[in-house]
Design an enzyme around this catalytic site. Structure first.
Site, PDB file in Angstrom:
ATOM      1  N   CYS A 123       0.393  -1.143   0.275  1.00 58.97           N
ATOM      2  CA  CYS A 123      -0.204   0.142  -0.487  1.00 58.97           C
ATOM      3  C   CYS A 123       0.965   1.730  -0.113  1.00 58.97           C
ATOM      4  O   CYS A 123       1.551   1.128  -0.938  1.00 58.97           O
ATOM      5  CB  CYS A 123      -1.261  -0.319   1.076  1.00 58.97           C
ATOM      6  SG  CYS A 123      -1.966   0.991   1.374  1.00 58.97           S
ATOM      7  N   ASP A 183      -7.482  -2.962  -8.847  1.00 55.97           N
ATOM      8  CA  ASP A 183      -7.449  -1.621  -7.784  1.00 55.97           C
ATOM      9  C   ASP A 183      -7.644  -0.026  -8.353  1.00 55.97           C
ATOM     10  O   ASP A 183      -7.593  -0.459  -9.790  1.00 55.97           O
ATOM     11  CB  ASP A 183      -6.272  -1.864  -7.111  1.00 55.97           C
ATOM     12  CG  ASP A 183      -5.743  -0.417  -6.632  1.00 55.97           C
ATOM     13  OD1 ASP A 183      -5.811  -0.224  -5.768  1.00 55.97           O
ATOM     14  OD2 ASP A 183      -4.582  -1.366  -5.771  1.00 55.97           O
ATOM     15  N   HIS A 215      -7.555  -3.959  -4.295  1.00 53.13           N
ATOM     16  CA  HIS A 215      -5.749  -3.106  -3.581  1.00 53.13           C
ATOM     17  C   HIS A 215      -5.962  -4.220  -1.898  1.00 53.13           C
ATOM     18  O   HIS A 215      -7.360  -4.548  -1.443  1.00 53.13           O
ATOM     19  CB  HIS A 215      -6.841  -1.821  -2.995  1.00 53.13           C
ATOM     20  CG  HIS A 215      -5.292  -1.419  -1.875  1.00 53.13           C
ATOM     21  ND1 HIS A 215      -4.369  -0.439  -3.319  1.00 53.13           N
ATOM     22  CD2 HIS A 215      -4.724  -0.924  -0.859  1.00 53.13           C
ATOM     23  CE1 HIS A 215      -3.668   0.267  -2.543  1.00 53.13           C
ATOM     24  NE2 HIS A 215      -3.492  -0.003  -0.679  1.00 53.13           N
TER      25      HIS A 215
END
Length: 247
Positions: A123, A183, A215
């Protein structure tokens, strides 16, 4: 691969000479081996991240995760520390590079080090992994769905973050990128832009994007966990580090 390891909280020297908390895991034995710096995600220096650190030790590496929020919220829970850091706009890029440099130096100073160190992030840590590899002498970098390596943060985005397009020509390490097709940050168009830039700059990289994954597909404790994508991703990380770090 080892099934015997030790793990503990320690202190390392980070950016500006600051002493910061870190989590260190090491396989048993004295054989020379590579090291891995794990950059935690925005939710913080949490249990899930420490499990990843131990997994790298199980794979045969000395692994360490610096607590990037040590200064903002010393002793706070991961959730509270992350909220404090987010309210302040996140971790400044310069400080991140300094903290990763300190973590890499700590690994290279261990008596078992073979001198090679890689970095991996998830991330926000994915972007920071690329950032670190643009400024430090690292041997391999892994970007797990890092947002805003390319692209522009949306209006009102809470973190003080810019893309890394102007810094990508300085990438110093081979890069493995793992992304979810579903994502949004990074979306497939941002991944494609990154691929085009790295190709034009003659950088060594390999990217893999997973259909049906969004994600945070590595996060075993979140609804976003995607078993096929995560399992394939771990296999690719293992092979990538074996090639570039030894093991």
């Amino acid at each position: 691969m080892s099934d015997s390891l030790s793990a503990r909280t320690t202190r390392i020297t980070g950016h500006g000479g600051d002493e910061i908390e870190a989590y260190l895991a090491r396989p048993d034995g004295e054989a020379p081996r590579g090291g891995v710096v794990v950059i935690h995600h925005m939710p913080g220096y949490d249990r899930a991240t420490k499990e990843i650190v131990r997994r790298f030790a199980e794979l045969g590496y000395d692994a360490i995760c610096p607590n990037l929020y040590s200064r903002e919220a010393p002793g706070a829970s991961p959730d509270d520390a992350a909220a404090t850091a987010r309210a302040q706009g996140g971790v400044p890029d310069e400080r991140l590079v300094g903290d990763v440099a300190g973590a890499a130096s700590h690994l290279r100073a261990l008596p078992t080090s073979n001198g090679r160190v890689g970095v991996i992030g998830y991330c926000s840590g994915g972007r920071q992994s690329v950032l670190a590899a643009c400024h430090l002498d690292l041997d391999a970098a892994v970007d797990c769905y890092g947002a805003f390596v390319t692209g522009t943060p949306p209006e009102g985005f809470p973190l003080k973050v810019t893309n890394l397009v102007d810094q990508l020509p300085g990438l110093r390490a081979p890069l493995l990128g793992l992304f979810g097709v579903e994502d949004r940050f990074p979306g497939p168009e941002q991944v494609a832009e990154l691929e085009q830039i790295l190709t034009a700059e003659g950088k060594e990289f390999e990217f893999h994007s997973y259909e049906g994954a969004g994600h945070a597909f590595f996060s075993v404790d979140r609804p976003s966990y995607n078993v096929p994508a995560a399992n394939d991703g771990w296999e690719r990380i293992t092979a990538f580090y074996a090639k570039h770090l030894g093991g």
